[in-house]
Structure formats: structure tokens, C-alpha cells
Design a protein around this motif. Structure first.
Motif, PDB file in Angstrom:
ATOM      1  N   ILE A  41       0.849  -1.188   0.000  1.00 15.40           N
ATOM      2  CA  ILE A  41       0.000   0.000   0.000  1.00 15.40           C
ATOM      3  C   ILE A  41       0.884   1.237   0.000  1.00 15.40           C
ATOM      4  N   ARG A  42       0.764   2.047  -1.017  1.00 14.10           N
ATOM      5  CA  ARG A  42       1.661   3.189  -1.156  1.00 14.10           C
ATOM      6  C   ARG A  42       1.258   4.367  -0.269  1.00 14.10           C
ATOM      7  N   ARG A  43      -0.041   4.644  -0.243  1.00  9.29           N
ATOM      8  CA  ARG A  43      -0.463   5.846   0.493  1.00  9.29           C
ATOM      9  C   ARG A  43      -0.466   5.598   2.003  1.00  9.29           C
ATOM     10  N   PRO A  44       0.311   6.403   2.781  1.00  6.20           N
ATOM     11  CA  PRO A  44       0.419   6.173   4.222  1.00  6.20           C
ATOM     12  C   PRO A  44      -0.934   6.222   4.943  1.00  6.20           C
ATOM     13  N   GLU A  45      -1.850   7.089   4.493  1.00  2.00           N
ATOM     14  CA  GLU A  45      -3.151   7.209   5.178  1.00  2.00           C
ATOM     15  C   GLU A  45      -3.933   5.908   5.044  1.00  2.00           C
ATOM     16  N   ARG A  46      -3.915   5.366   3.827  1.00  2.00           N
ATOM     17  CA  ARG A  46      -4.625   4.126   3.538  1.00  2.00           C
ATOM     18  C   ARG A  46      -3.993   2.961   4.322  1.00  2.00           C
ATOM     19  N   ARG A  47      -2.651   2.982   4.327  1.00  2.00           N
ATOM     20  CA  ARG A  47      -1.873   1.957   4.999  1.00  2.00           C
ATOM     21  C   ARG A  47      -2.225   1.924   6.493  1.00  2.00           C
ATOM     22  N   GLN A  48      -2.313   3.113   7.054  1.00  2.00           N
ATOM     23  CA  GLN A  48      -2.637   3.235   8.475  1.00  2.00           C
ATOM     24  C   GLN A  48      -4.006   2.635   8.785  1.00  2.00           C
ATOM     25  N   VAL A  49      -4.993   2.953   7.952  1.00  6.10           N
ATOM     26  CA  VAL A  49      -6.354   2.447   8.164  1.00  6.10           C
ATOM     27  C   VAL A  49      -6.362   0.926   8.101  1.00  6.10           C
ATOM     28  N   ILE A  50      -5.707   0.382   7.081  1.00  9.29           N
ATOM     29  CA  ILE A  50      -5.705  -1.077   6.913  1.00  9.29           C
ATOM     30  C   ILE A  50      -4.963  -1.756   8.059  1.00  9.29           C
ATOM     31  N   ALA A  51      -3.784  -1.205   8.421  1.00  6.33           N
ATOM     32  CA  ALA A  51      -2.993  -1.818   9.497  1.00  6.33           C
ATOM     33  C   ALA A  51      -3.768  -1.806  10.810  1.00  6.33           C
ATOM     34  N   ARG A  52      -4.431  -0.698  11.088  1.00  8.98           N
ATOM     35  CA  ARG A  52      -5.173  -0.618  12.362  1.00  8.98           C
ATOM     36  C   ARG A  52      -6.358  -1.571  12.361  1.00  8.98           C
ATOM     37  N   ASP A  53      -7.029  -1.690  11.229  1.00  6.10           N
ATOM     38  CA  ASP A  53      -8.137  -2.656  11.147  1.00  6.10           C
ATOM     39  C   ASP A  53      -7.618  -4.083  11.368  1.00  6.10           C
ATOM     40  N   THR A 102       3.604   1.095  10.449  1.00  2.44           N
ATOM     41  CA  THR A 102       2.587   0.902   9.427  1.00  2.44           C
ATOM     42  C   THR A 102       1.232   1.379   9.953  1.00  2.44           C
ATOM     43  N   ALA A 103       0.976   1.116  11.241  1.00  8.39           N
ATOM     44  CA  ALA A 103      -0.279   1.570  11.849  1.00  8.39           C
ATOM     45  C   ALA A 103      -0.197   3.036  12.269  1.00  8.39           C
ATOM     46  N   ASN A 104       1.019   3.615  12.142  1.00  5.99           N
ATOM     47  CA  ASN A 104       1.231   5.028  12.467  1.00  5.99           C
ATOM     48  C   ASN A 104       0.852   5.354  13.908  1.00  5.99           C
ATOM     49  N   TYR A 105       1.160   4.458  14.833  1.00  4.50           N
ATOM     50  CA  TYR A 105       0.954   4.770  16.246  1.00  4.50           C
ATOM     51  C   TYR A 105       2.028   5.751  16.694  1.00  4.50           C
ATOM     52  N   ILE A 106       1.740   6.447  17.781  1.00  6.73           N
ATOM     53  CA  ILE A 106       2.664   7.480  18.256  1.00  6.73           C
ATOM     54  C   ILE A 106       3.766   6.828  19.085  1.00  6.73           C
ATOM     55  N   SER A 107       5.024   7.153  18.777  1.00 14.68           N
ATOM     56  CA  SER A 107       6.132   6.599  19.544  1.00 14.68           C
ATOM     57  C   SER A 107       6.451   7.509  20.726  1.00 14.68           C
ATOM     58  N   ASN A 108       6.666   6.889  21.866  1.00 22.50           N
ATOM     59  CA  ASN A 108       6.977   7.641  23.073  1.00 22.50           C
ATOM     60  C   ASN A 108       8.483   7.886  23.142  1.00 22.50           C
ATOM     61  N   ARG A 109       8.966   8.807  22.312  1.00 21.21           N
ATOM     62  CA  ARG A 109      10.401   9.054  22.287  1.00 21.21           C
ATOM     63  C   ARG A 109      10.780  10.208  23.208  1.00 21.21           C
ATOM     64  N   ALA A 110      10.643  11.438  22.732  1.00 23.93           N
ATOM     65  CA  ALA A 110      10.973  12.590  23.562  1.00 23.93           C
ATOM     66  C   ALA A 110       9.680  13.171  24.142  1.00 23.93           C
ATOM     67  N   PRO A 111       9.698  13.521  25.428  1.00 27.14           N
ATOM     68  CA  PRO A 111       8.457  13.967  26.073  1.00 27.14           C
ATOM     69  C   PRO A 111       7.834  15.211  25.427  1.00 27.14           C
ATOM     70  N   ASP A 112       8.670  16.137  24.953  1.00 23.49           N
ATOM     71  CA  ASP A 112       8.076  17.349  24.365  1.00 23.49           C
ATOM     72  C   ASP A 112       7.380  17.025  23.049  1.00 23.49           C
ATOM     73  N   GLU A 113       8.039  16.155  22.247  1.00 26.94           N
ATOM     74  CA  GLU A 113       7.420  15.761  20.981  1.00 26.94           C
ATOM     75  C   GLU A 113       6.149  14.965  21.235  1.00 26.94           C
ATOM     76  N   LEU A 114       6.169  14.156  22.285  1.00 29.69           N
ATOM     77  CA  LEU A 114       5.012  13.311  22.587  1.00 29.69           C
ATOM     78  C   LEU A 114       3.777  14.163  22.847  1.00 29.69           C
ATOM     79  N   LEU A 115       3.935  15.207  23.645  1.00 24.99           N
ATOM     80  CA  LEU A 115       2.796  16.094  23.926  1.00 24.99           C
ATOM     81  C   LEU A 115       2.263  16.690  22.626  1.00 24.99           C
TER      82      LEU A 115
END
Lengths: 78, 266
Positions: free
Chosen positions: B39-51, B128-141
Motif C-alpha cells: 500500500i503506497r499511500r500512508p493514510e490508507r496503509r494506516q487504516v488497513i494496518a489498524r483494522d 505501518t499503523a502510524n501509532y505514536i512513539s513515546n520518544r521525547a516527552p516534548d514531541e510526545l505532547l
């Protein structure tokens, strides 16, 4: 940037952005107990310090930081 | 009889984790990388991966319930509105609560431990599911606020880590701060697992003395700023909101516990 300059900048941030009293800010003031900064303030402060020093700061560098002096020392150690 | 059921649950739990691991490997090494490549489009990829991930979690919950390894009662699902951006805040007791909650809410966003995103296989899956990574606290917020602003719903565990059942709730300020910055609609979720299973530092094979009973209650949605008096400065506001949320979820857990003890309750 030397230590005095950093101290001045940090003091400015704490007064302007965190609305602290100028008189409460001393080198030995504890950020959490005396100045009552919380974990979110600490994150915001880290962002501000990144901006003024132009350095990459990781939260680990600030793990043991308790007082204003600790902040200055941590920054100059980078 | 009780002893026999314990033996059954031990064997059943072992089989369950084997099954969980196999599906995890198939997803991590095959299915999700395939989605990533095809799946090329990241938005589409995210929807499919999460499903797909939700599909697996629905299956895990179904299997665990059908095998009678857990019992699970969920109330208040009418408070979940898939059409709107909601911030789902739940207390955290076991690794299984993540599985159950993600099985309930299609397309929900969540935060993944930085350790997970450092693992090459899991990184592809979480990426692929585009979940948020808990890397740096400022970026996380900023990331969490951004996702809510863009209309996604987000699931967070404000305790930040698994807690011990029955101890007073202690939420970290991050969730409250995110809620306020995004002016989010919060759905508080009171989650109980009795007896507690898969707590911190408890190996999987030490199964609880009786079948764990999950009771998950979604509470009515509240606007973040409605829980804070008007004109409160931002630092006070997050502390106030945090205390209000601990209060809401804590009260629901206490109510359930009292219900448990009442002899009138079947």
C-alpha cells in the motif's frame, strides 16, 4: 555562552514564561520543591533551553537536575 | 473441581500465549510488512494496518473468553462516538487491558513505548499503523495534541505504567495537559481486573488463583475545560483536571468494589 549569561537567560525564561518572582530565583533554588515546577513545566523548560543554546538536549541529561545551578552545569557539560 | 479448573486454566493460558505469539510473529514478519510494501499511500496503509491489528485483538479476546481464561463485562459503549475525536483515558492494570481496549475502538490512536519502536520488527508494525512513539516527552505532547486536533481518537493510560489493583490512582500530568491543549472530549474508562493478572514483574505463567474478571466501564464524555474552573492558569489547570479525572475513575472503581462486597449482588 558562559555560565553567567546562561543564568541570566534562564532567569528571564523563568520570570517571563513561568511567571516566577524574580526574588525567588537563586542559584540554589530547587526547581520542583521551591519554584514548584511540575513535570510538564520541566518539559517546556527543556524546549526553551534547546532554543537558546541551539543544542540537542535529551531528558536523560536532566534526570538528576534539581536546582538552577544543576541546570547551568548540565547545559555547560553538553 | 476448582483445582482441575486451575490446571485447565494453566494449560489454556499457555496455549493462548503460544497462539498470541504465533499470530504476533505472522503479523510482525509477514502481514504488516506486506501492507507496508504494497500500500503506497500512508493514510490508507494506516487504516488497513489498524483494522488488521484490531481484528487480531478481537480474535484474542474472543478466544480468551471462549476458553474461559477470562471473563469480560463492558458497559457504557454508547459513550464512544467513532464519528468524533475523543480522548479515551483508562487506568492500567495488566497487559491484557490494552488488547481488550484496542479491540473495542476501531482506528483509535495510541502511544507505543520507545522500546517497541527501537525493535526493527515491531517498528515496522507500529509504523505501518502510524501509532505514536513515546520518544521525547516534548514531541510526545505535541504529537498527541496534533492527532486529537486532526480528528483522531486517542487512547492513553495516564498512569504511564501498570499499577497495582486497589492502590489509589496516581495519574501523570501528561494526559491532562494533552486534554487541555487539545480542548479534548474525554471519555474516562474505569478498568478492573479481579484478580489482577499480568501485573508488573509477574511472569505470564504465574496465573491468578481464579479466572480474572474484567469489568470495563466507559463513563459519560466530559469536555476537558469543563472540569477546571474558568480562568485557572495553565499549571493549576492541569493539576485540577488530573485530580478530577483520578476522582471520576477512582469513584467508579470504588463503586464497583462496594457492589462486589454487597451480599445482595449475585
Amino acid at each position: 555562552m558562559d555560565k553567567d549569561e546562561l543564568y541570566g537567560q534562564l532567569k528571564g525564561i523563568l520570570i517571563d514564561q513561568f511567571e516566577l518572582e524574580e526574588s525567588s530565583i537563586t542559584p540554589d533554588a530547587n526547581l520542583y520543591d521551591e519554584l514548584e515546577l511540575d513535570s510538564i513545566d520541566a518539559v517546556d523548560l527543556l524546549v526553551q533551553l534547546k532554543n537558546i543554546t541551539g543544542k540537542k538536549i535529551s531528558p536523560d541529561d536532566f534526570k538528576d537536575v534539581r536546582t538552577i545551578n544543576d541546570v547551568i552545569n548540565a547545559l555547560t557539560a553538553l | 473441581m476448582k483445582h482441575l479448573f486451575y490446571v485447565y486454566r494453566f494449560i489454556g493460558t499457555s496455549l493462548f500465549w503460544f497462539f498470541f505469539g504465533v499470530i504476533g510473529l505472522i503479523y510482525g514478519f509477514l502481514l504488516l510488512p506486506l501492507v507496508y510494501l504494497v500500500i503506497r499511500r500512508p493514510e490508507r496503509r494506516q487504516v488497513i494496518a489498524r483494522d488488521m491489528i484490531r481484528g487480531a485483538f478481537v480474535m484474542f479476546v474472543w478466544v480468551a473468553r471462549t476458553m474461559r481464561l477470562i471473563r469480560c463485562d463492558i458497559t457504557g459503549m454508547e459513550h464512544w462516538d467513532p464519528q468524533r475525536s475523543q480522548l479515551l483515558l483508562a487506568n492500567h492494570l495488566t497487559l491484557i487491558d490494552v488488547v481488550i481496549l484496542l479491540s473495542l475502538f476501531p482506528q483509535v490512536d495510541c502511544v507505543v513505548k520507545a522500546a517497541v519502536t527501537r525493535n526493527p520488527v515491531l517498528r515496522v508494525s507500529a509504523g505501518t499503523a502510524n501509532y505514536i512513539s513515546n520518544r521525547a516527552p516534548d514531541e510526545l505532547l505535541d504529537f498527541c495534541v496534533g492527532r486529537l486536533d486532526s480528528g483522531s481518537s486517542l487512547l492513553l493510560f495516564p498512569q504511564g505504567t501498570r499499577a497495582i489493583r486497589g492502590e489509589p490512582l496516581a495519574f501523570k500530568l501528561g494526559a491532562a495537559e494533552i486534554a487541555l491543549r487539545a480542548n479534548a472530549t474525554i471519555v474516562p474508562i474505569a478498568l478492573d481486573c479481579n484478580p489482577q493478572m499480568l501485573a508488573k514483574r509477574v511472569p505470564w505463567y504465574r496465573i491468578p488463583p481464579s479466572q480474572p474478571h474484567f469489568r470495563i466501564s466507559l463513563l459519560p464524555p466530559v469536555a476537558a475545560d469543563s472540569l477546571v474552573p474558568e480562568g485557572t492558569d495553565s499549571r493549576r489547570a492541569r493539576h485540577e483536571l488530573n485530580a478530577a479525572l483520578e476522582g471520576l475513575i477512582g469513584a467508579e472503581l470504588a463503586r464497583r468494589e462496594a457492589e462486589n462486597r454487597s451480599p445482595l449482588q449475585s
